[in-house]
Design a protein around this motif. Structure first.
Motif, PDB file in Angstrom:
ATOM      1  N   ILE A 209       0.816  -1.207   0.000  1.00 41.27           N
ATOM      2  CA  ILE A 209       0.000   0.000   0.000  1.00 41.27           C
ATOM      3  C   ILE A 209       0.848   1.254   0.000  1.00 41.27           C
ATOM      4  N   ILE A 210       2.053   1.167   0.515  1.00 45.53           N
ATOM      5  CA  ILE A 210       2.921   2.345   0.559  1.00 45.53           C
ATOM      6  C   ILE A 210       4.208   1.988  -0.168  1.00 45.53           C
ATOM      7  N   PRO A 211       4.258   2.165  -1.492  1.00 42.83           N
ATOM      8  CA  PRO A 211       5.463   1.795  -2.252  1.00 42.83           C
ATOM      9  C   PRO A 211       6.712   2.511  -1.764  1.00 42.83           C
ATOM     10  N   ALA A 212       6.553   3.671  -1.107  1.00 41.50           N
ATOM     11  CA  ALA A 212       7.737   4.391  -0.633  1.00 41.50           C
ATOM     12  C   ALA A 212       8.507   3.599   0.409  1.00 41.50           C
ATOM     13  N   ALA A 213       7.834   2.633   1.061  1.00 42.14           N
ATOM     14  CA  ALA A 213       8.497   1.857   2.108  1.00 42.14           C
ATOM     15  C   ALA A 213       9.236   0.656   1.569  1.00 42.14           C
ATOM     16  N   ASP A 214       9.121   0.411   0.272  1.00 38.77           N
ATOM     17  CA  ASP A 214       9.696  -0.787  -0.352  1.00 38.77           C
ATOM     18  C   ASP A 214      11.145  -0.997   0.010  1.00 38.77           C
ATOM     19  N   TRP A 215      12.002  -0.017  -0.328  1.00 42.04           N
ATOM     20  CA  TRP A 215      13.435  -0.202  -0.118  1.00 42.04           C
ATOM     21  C   TRP A 215      13.799  -0.189   1.356  1.00 42.04           C
ATOM     22  N   HIS A 216      13.032   0.556   2.178  1.00 41.07           N
ATOM     23  CA  HIS A 216      13.325   0.537   3.607  1.00 41.07           C
ATOM     24  C   HIS A 216      13.147  -0.865   4.154  1.00 41.07           C
ATOM     25  N   GLU A 217      12.061  -1.528   3.709  1.00 41.07           N
ATOM     26  CA  GLU A 217      11.820  -2.871   4.207  1.00 41.07           C
ATOM     27  C   GLU A 217      12.876  -3.841   3.695  1.00 41.07           C
ATOM     28  N   ARG A 218      13.272  -3.663   2.438  1.00 39.42           N
ATOM     29  CA  ARG A 218      14.294  -4.560   1.897  1.00 39.42           C
ATOM     30  C   ARG A 218      15.592  -4.428   2.673  1.00 39.42           C
ATOM     31  N   GLU A 219      15.945  -3.173   2.997  1.00 41.72           N
ATOM     32  CA  GLU A 219      17.191  -2.967   3.727  1.00 41.72           C
ATOM     33  C   GLU A 219      17.104  -3.588   5.114  1.00 41.72           C
ATOM     34  N   ALA A 220      15.964  -3.396   5.765  1.00 39.28           N
ATOM     35  CA  ALA A 220      15.803  -3.973   7.100  1.00 39.28           C
ATOM     36  C   ALA A 220      15.856  -5.490   7.023  1.00 39.28           C
ATOM     37  N   ALA A 221      15.241  -6.044   5.986  1.00 43.05           N
ATOM     38  CA  ALA A 221      15.248  -7.508   5.865  1.00 43.05           C
ATOM     39  C   ALA A 221      16.656  -8.029   5.673  1.00 43.05           C
ATOM     40  N   ASP A 222      17.432  -7.314   4.854  1.00 44.14           N
ATOM     41  CA  ASP A 222      18.771  -7.791   4.535  1.00 44.14           C
ATOM     42  C   ASP A 222      19.715  -7.643   5.728  1.00 44.14           C
ATOM     43  N   LEU A 223      19.587  -6.525   6.453  1.00 40.12           N
ATOM     44  CA  LEU A 223      20.555  -6.271   7.503  1.00 40.12           C
ATOM     45  C   LEU A 223      20.151  -6.868   8.843  1.00 40.12           C
ATOM     46  N   PHE A 224      18.839  -7.028   9.075  1.00 39.05           N
ATOM     47  CA  PHE A 224      18.395  -7.517  10.374  1.00 39.05           C
ATOM     48  C   PHE A 224      17.786  -8.904  10.319  1.00 39.05           C
ATOM     49  N   GLY A 225      17.514  -9.384   9.137  1.00 38.60           N
ATOM     50  CA  GLY A 225      16.943 -10.716   9.033  1.00 38.60           C
ATOM     51  C   GLY A 225      15.454 -10.773   9.273  1.00 38.60           C
TER      52      GLY A 225
END
Lengths: 519, 711, 250
Positions: free
Chosen positions: A94-110
């Motif tokens: 619903i909020i495409p602006a959060a896309d890369w933030h979530e990807r970064e969090a997923a990659d760095l924090f698991g």
């Protein structure tokens, strides 16, 4: 505050709302997170600012920050994350602006964001060691290079007769920053642009953990040299908000002066880049002359060409005399006049305009959805300027002019850059004559714990530094959201549908700093 | 004395022997048996053609007197001998090439049947070329069409082959019907079916009849030559045939279409009005442009070569049209030049098209595909094939020192000759056609750069391309023979032009060589006053100092245009070789002390470049597709966006189809119209007997009325 | 088009006379700390341990100085501030090739690689082509392909992801080749130091022939580095003070 009351009424029982100054903090359960975010963005027109993940497994803490359309509206949503829980529902749909933030969090924090269409190696490329992420316990002083050169995989992002993927970078053909761009094209028509950022990931946020404020300021300033003052200012403002210090008035005005000087120089550098990309040699040289003069002015005024080492929490490191400020004002107005002349000449060069008009169009809806910021967003009609929304330094007294474009093409971006540069020059001219007497810094504050966000309009757009200080006064978490990080996604959709020859021009008109985006 | 006819009789015997041998030898030996018999037949043909070309007298013989229709006569005029020579010259390498090529078919198909078809096809084509009366001409033509159809559908278990063959047969038959119409009209007005008789009476034909015969013959024979708008069968049929058959089709059979047009419109019925000539010229120019345009955007190598055949036939036709216009205007020198250009281009095209098809066949056998988007890097694996193919590519792109250069030069010079015409509109048409032909030449270079660069150079794009093996020896010999011939014909054009001149003379009656290749340094041919002047100043004109009549082609402008165009590929080749030699020596001396290191290509820091990251053939041709988009009108058939989890961006799939502009504008509407008519007529078939009875009654009534009215 | 020609003529010549004459305009260089006699063992405010002391003088290790200007404000003064710009030094690792020979003096092709820099060094390198510095008049050119390059100009502390591209680029340059490290990050890692994400300098990956310290080094310092590389200017030491040697920096 109206929003806080609204939250309390609608989400009664499911969310607790607290107001701290201008910040509204909302705690909710994980289940309601997506709904609340959707309600915020669609009913109240809030836009996504950043996502902070703090801590280590199994104790993680998530904070989603949103900012409102009107001034001084800031809300931080913290869902309660049960211990050892790593699956969170994604809001990227619903909020495409959060896309890369979530990807970064997923990659760095698991963390696994369920429902996110694409999670995978984002910050840490394939082949890199996983312990470079934020969850590594011991960020020791040793380095081992990744195992082998990561094989470029040709993901078939474009399937058509004659389609092929054209790789660009990470080592570009001229003096440029390192990023990898994969263009899916048919012949010379660009149909798909896929980015591979984070070739310059230096783990600045990780390195800042456990450092004292002084050293962390060094990192916050230096990770992006061309916007050093703006990012340093954001960090200092966050520290000042935590410690409750306010810089003296002279310091605020001098900070404004330096910030606007940096903005003019950055915009002139972007204009030089655009003229260079269209190979208009004389215009490039004229703009480059102005850029060098601004750099020399910055050095004469502040002691460093890029304003390194000027700031400290509570004010500035050293004072600048009034006569120096008057000289600065005079010199800047001279440069502004020459900039105007350049703009007039460019506007009359039809071959130059041909290459910019209707190229790289970003529509207003796309800009809004993707959360673009800065001159790029303003050229597409999104009026979002942190100097207006969250006035800092002296911007309450000296309201800046915010030029807006409509078409969203390269020419609109160029025009916005020119007008912002001349508006900044006018602001410098006004401020440099009004400096009050007084000190430029306060005493060092006592170590205190707390968290705050420093919000600044960097030359490329909105920059947010979320700082969490521990009991010992050292940094526990520094989360930097840079404008380039937000604008990269806009570039992907802007460049699609045009030809190879237009690609460097569209890239130059976005004026993205990879160092700022990759941290 | 051995005349051409005697050799042709030997040829027919050899053909029969070849068929019989193919049926007798064991299965595994059929390819080489076919190759030997084909080669021998072709050699005999070369001999027959050469003899016929150089003999001054035209030999005719009556084979059979067929009572109601007239005599069946055959003959070898130089004009016909030239075509026979070309057939033989192409047949020889193609037969050699068949040795290896046919072994791939040995298991699945009946090669004895193929041998029968192959030899009969050759014989039928020769039958067309030596016919001197309408009946034998038409009979041989029909036999050739049917045999061509059978050869095209030889791979009968593939659906495209069946469809292509049927289209080809249908259009051939339509052409044949129109050609029958033209020839019968001529025979009717002459009262006899013999060509000699027709030639005599043709001058007396009225303008209406003249025009009718022209249109019928042009359209009828134009089908076989692949002229627009009758070319839909060519790009379908040539790719699906076995490669040696494709080579024969593209290099020899389309020549018969040109032969037919020239026969009717220049030999039997010389033009009196420039209208037909202009039509032929314009049709030729448009054919050339459309042919090369569609060739440039093709990724299938054989289909690309088929479209290129259309282009070259267009150029030849344009030259013939120019010849017709010049002859109607009485400019015999310019007309001869035009006919010479057409014949030279025909000869060249046959040779290099056969070479290119042989190369395409070699590629297909080595890699299993003829899609340029799946090839690449073949120059490392198939070096000989690559070099010889490069010769063919340079020849077809009209680059010196190969033969395509000189025939392209002659074509454009012919167009420039339009200044001798009096009528301004005609000159304008010539200028525009010249512009179109120049555009064609430019697109041809683009097209064949694409073929060679993206097929042979760069990285191999598939596993099959990476593991390709060099073509077998027989193929390389065949290609080498053709490439050498192309080089010789291009480097020594002053030897070729007098030979072709014989054919020109038999068509138009006057010679072009005297204007083009004046004998330098041969005092017995120069005016005596000129020689005397030289002697007076003490100089002596060397006797035959330089070979080949000076090795320079000269073209003098007319009285209103006192210029001289001169060109000498021979000297160019010599200078080029010397410079190349010096360069090689220089490089060797300089770099003797340098060491060479090999590294992988620079890729911008991502490591090794993989094929998916490099340009491919369709991408190379995309700018042409974009520029001519309004003509090509690609239709988007699919556009899908898909979210594939590991990718950074949603994946996009697009596909489109392009229908040939002629199909779109003419063929499909015509077919739709016919189908509509058929569907309307089908309503008559209700199935009830009483309705049919009513039809019969109605027909009887109509017949009665007509009979009564004619009384 | 003529409009632009006239504009170019109107703007005039802005090129600096360096290296034939020293450049004295204001703002060309931030300057850097220099040695000074200091009374007692003062506390070093340097966040990167660039300040040391020996024999009663302060010693600055330019390999680590990041221009944070903190040592400027200390009372009593512990450093002198030196407004110069000729900062380039020769690398001291064993086995490096040193300067290039005479053929390259007026024709040098440079391949620029950004191995994770902050953008300021790259911005200064870009200024080399502007009319003020105009390195073309000295015969120096940026080239798009490493195959034509003689010098590899590296900025940045070499991140994980740029490790192999940097080595690739170095390997793709045909010999004779040299490496010019621009900026403190490329020499010692700068403020980023050495950690699992960052190698701590280009010397970890490739041999450095000439190093230009500074954060960022001004364009004239980079020019000086190029001139040192082609033997047109002498290099300067990487540490301040009259001591030619220094205890190895830890």
């Amino acid at each position: 505050m109206a929003l806080a009351d609204g939250c309390r009424t609608i989400w009664k029982g499911r969310a607790t709302v607290a107001e701290e100054g201008t910040v509204c903090r909302l705690r909710c359960s994980l289940v309601d997170l997506v709904q609340i975010c959707e309600w915020l963005t669609s009913n109240h027109g809030y836009s996504f600012a950043f996502l902070v993940v703090e801590g280590k497994q199994p104790d993680l803490r998530l904070i989603y920050a949103f900012l409102g359309r009107a001034g001084r509206e800031w809300i931080e949503i913290e869902p309660s994350l049960p211990t050892a829980r790593t699956h969170v529902r994604s809001i990227a749909a619903i909020i495409p602006a959060a896309d890369w933030h979530e990807r970064e969090a997923a990659d760095l924090f698991g963390i696994v964001f369920e429902g996110h269409p694409r999670l995978g190696p984002f910050v840490l490329h394939e082949g890199a060691k996983r312990d470079v992420g934020m969850t590594c316990a011991d960020f020791a002083e040793s380095f081992t290079p990744s195992s082998e050169l990561e094989r470029p995989t040709v993901e078939p992002m474009l399937e058509a007769p004659g389609a092929f993927a054209m790789p660009i970078g990470p080592v570009f053909s001229d003096v440029a920053e390192s990023v990898h761009i994969r263009i899916g094209s048919i012949g010379e028509d660009v149909s798909r642009v896929a980015l591979r950022p984070f070739y310059k990931y230096r783990a600045v946020e990780k390195r800042a953990e456990g450092q004292d404020i002084d050293t962390a300021l060094l990192l916050a300033e230096r990770f992006s040299g061309t916007a050093a003052f703006a990012h340093g200012l954001a960090f200092c403002q966050a520290i000042e908000a935590i410690t409750g210090t306010s810089p003296p008035p002279r310091a605020l005005l001098l900070r404004t002066l330096l910030a606007e000087l940096e903005r003019v120089r950055s915009h002139v550098a972007a204009i030089t880049g655009i003229c260079n990309s269209t190979a208009l040699a004389v215009a490039t040289s004229v703009a480059a002359i102005l850029e060098e003069e601004l750099l020399r002015l910055s050095c004469t005024f502040s002691g460093h060409r890029y304003f390194f080492g000027c700031l400290r929490p509570g004010g500035l490191r050293s004072d600048m005399e009034d006569t120096l400020c008057h000289d600065l004002g005079r010199a800047v107005s001279g440069i502004a006049a020459r900039l105007d002349r350049l703009e007039r000449m460019l506007r009359q060069s039809s071959s130059f305009l041909d290459r910019l008009e209707e190229m790289g169009v970003v529509s207003e809806e796309t800009a809004d959805l993707l959360g673009l910021v800065g001159p790029v967003a303003r050229a597409s009609g999104i009026r979002r300027d942190m100097r207006e929304l969250f006035p800092y330094a002296a911007y309450t007294a000296y309201r800046p002019e915010v030029p807006i474009g409509r078409e969203g093409d390269c020419y609109a971006r160029l025009r916005v850059l020119f007008r912002e540069a001349s508006a900044s020059a006018a602001l410098i001219g006004a401020v440099c004559h009004d400096l009050p007497a007084g000190p430029v810094n306060t005493t060092d504050p006592q170590p205190i714990s707390g968290s705050a966000t420093g919000i600044v309009e960097a030359p490329l757009g909105a920059a947010f530094h979320w700082v969490h200080l521990g009991i010992d006064g050292r940094v526990r978490r520094l989360r930097i959201t840079s404008p380039s990080f937000a604008n990269w996604r806009g570039f992907q959709s802007a460049a699609e549908g045009f030809a190879f020859q237009d690609f460097p021009i569209i890239l130059a008109s976005f004026a993205i700093s990879n160092a700022e985006s990759d941290r | 004395m051995i005349t051409g006819l005697v050799l042709l009789a030997i040829f027919f015997c050899c053909t029969a022997v070849g068929i019989v041998v193919a049926w007798l030898v064991p299965k595994h030996a059929i390819p080489s048996a076919l190759a030997y018999s084909g080669a021998i037949c072709s050699a005999v043909l070369i001999g027959a053609g050469a003899i016929g070309l150089f003999s001054d007298t035209q030999v005719t013989a009556v084979v059979w007197r067929f009572a109601p229709f007239g005599a069946i006569s055959v003959g070898t005029s130089p004009f016909q001998s030239l075509f026979i020579l070309i057939t033989g010259a192409v047949g020889l390498p193609v037969s050699i090439f068949s040795t290896n090529y046919l072994t791939h078919y040995a298991h699945r198909y009946n090669l004895r049947y193929f041998a029968l078809l192959y030899h009969s096809f050759l014989a039928a084509m020769i039958g067309v070329l030596i016919a001197h009366d309408v009946l034998s001409f038409l009979f041989s033509w029909e036999a050739m069409s049917v045999l061509a159809y059978l050869l095209v559908i030889f791979e009968n278990d593939s659906a495209p082959a069946a469809h292509a063959g049927l289209t080809m047969l249908a259009m051939s038959e339509i052409g044949l019907i129109l050609a029958i119409g033209a020839l019968l009209l001529l025979a009717n007005s002459a009262g006899s079916t013999a060509f000699a008789a027709i030639q005599v009476t043709a001058a007396g034909l009225g303008p209406g009849l003249h025009l009718a015969v022209f249109l019928l013959s042009f359209v009828g024979f134009g089908v076989k030559a692949g002229l627009v708008p009758l070319n839909s069968w060519l790009p379908l049929a040539h790719p699906v045939a076995p490669t040696n058959v494709s080579a024969l089709l593209s290099a020899v059979m389309v020549n018969l279409g040109i032969y037919g047009i020239v026969l009717v419109n220049l030999v039997l019925m010389p033009p009196t009005d420039r209208g037909p000539g202009v039509i032929v010229l314009v049709a030729g120019a448009i054919t050339a442009l459309l042919g090369i345009l569609y060739a440039t955007i093709q990724a299938d190598l054989k289909r690309l070569l088929a479209h290129s055949t259309i282009e070259n036939m267009g150029i030849i036709t344009a030259m013939i049209g120019a010849a017709m216009v010049f002859q109607a205007a009485g400019q015999s020198v310019a007309a001869d030049l035009a006919i010479l250009a057409a014949l030279y281009h025909l000869l060249n095209h046959s040779l290099y098209k056969a070479l290119l098809f042989a190369g395409a066949g070699a590629i297909q056998n080595a890699t299993g595909t003829r899609d340029l988007d799946r090839l690449g890097g073949l120059i490392h694996r198939m070096s000989w094939t690559a070099v010889l193919f490069l010769g063919g590519v340079m020849a077809i792109s009209a680059l010196p020192p190969f033969n395509g250069f000189i025939s392209e030069w002659l074509s454009l010079q012919t167009i420039l000759r339009a200044v001798v015409l009096a009528s301004k509109p005609t000159r304008l048409v010539f200028a525009l056609s010249g512009a179109v032909l120049a555009l064609t030449a430019g697109l041809a270079i683009t097209c064949f750069v694409k073929v060679f660069a993206l097929g042979f150079l760069g990285l191999p794009r598939t596993e099959r391309a990476a593991s390709a093996r060099e073509a077998p020896r027989a193929t390389r010999w065949a290609m080498g023979l053709l490439a050498a011939t192309c080089l010789i014909l291009g480097a020594l054009p002053t030897y070729v032009i007098p030979v072709l001149d014989q054919a020109v003379r038999s068509i138009s009656g006057s010679s072009a060589a005297a204007a083009l290749v004046p004998p330098f340094f041969a005092p017995d041919r120069l005016p005596p006053a000129f020689v005397a002047d030289f002697r007076a100043i003490g100089a002596e004109i060397g006797r035959h100092l330089l070979p080949g009549r000076g090795l320079v082609i000269l073209l003098r402008g007319g009285a209103s245009n006192p210029v001289v165009f001169a060109i000498s590929p021979s000297y160019g080749v010599a200078v080029f070789m010397i410079l190349l030699g010096l360069l090689a020596v220089g490089v060797r001396l300089r770099s003797g002390r340098q060491r060479v290191e090999r590294k992988i290509p620079w890729s911008g820091g991502i490591g090794r470049l993989i094929p998916g990251l490099t340009y491919n053939a369709s991408a190379f041709a995309n700018p042409v597709r974009v520029v001519f988009r309004s003509l090509l009108r690609p239709k988007l058939t699919e556009e899908a966006i898909e979210n594939i989890p590991v990718h950074f961006r949603p994946a996009l799939r697009r596909s489109w189809t392009e229908t040939h502009v002629v199909d779109r504008l003419l063929l499909q509407p015509a077919l739709a119209g016919i189908e509509l008519l058929a569907r309307t007529l089908r309503r008559m078939h209700i199935g009830a007997v009483n309705v049919y009875a009513t039809y019969v009654l109605g027909a009887l009534l109509v017949a009665f009325v007509i009979w009564a009215g004619s009384r | 088009m003529s409009r632009w020609v006239l504009e170019g003529l109107r703007t005039g010549i802005k090129s600096t006379r360096y290296p034939n004459a020293p450049e004295g305009a204001a703002g060309i260089s931030p300057g850097r700390p220099a040695s000074r006699v200091i009374a007692a063992q003062a506390q070093s405010p340097c966040p990167t341990d660039a300040l040391g002391a020996a024999n009663g003088m302060s010693i600055v290790d330019y390999r680590k100085c990041v221009h944070c200007q903190r040592c400027k404000d200390v009372e009593p003064a512990i450093v002198d501030w030196q407004q110069d710009y000729e900062w380039a030094a020769k690398g001291d690792a064993p086995g490096i090739a040193g300067e290039l020979n005479r053929q390259f003096q007026r024709s040098l092709h440079i391949r620029f690689v950004d191995a994770g820099a902050c953008g300021a060094c790259m911005s200064e390198a870009r200024q080399l082509n502007n009319p003020y510095y105009n390195m073309h008049r000295l015969g120096f050119f940026f080239t798009p392909t490493p195959r034509n390059a003689d010098v590899l100009m590296v900025t940045g502390p070499v991140t994980q992801a740029m490790w192999w591209p940097l080595l690739d680029t170095y390997a793709a340059i045909p010999p004779p080749k040299r490496v010019l490290a621009v900026g403190v990050c490329a020499i010692s890692g700068g403020v980023f130091g050495r950690n699992p994400a960052v190698a701590g300098g280009a010397a970890e990956a490739i041999p450095i022939d000439v190093a230009v310290p500074g954060c960022p080094p001004p364009p004239l310092a980079i020019l000086h580095g190029l001139l040192v590389l082609v033997r047109r200017k002498p290099p300067h030491p990487l540490t301040s003070g009259r001591q030619p040697t220094l205890e190895p920096a830890t």
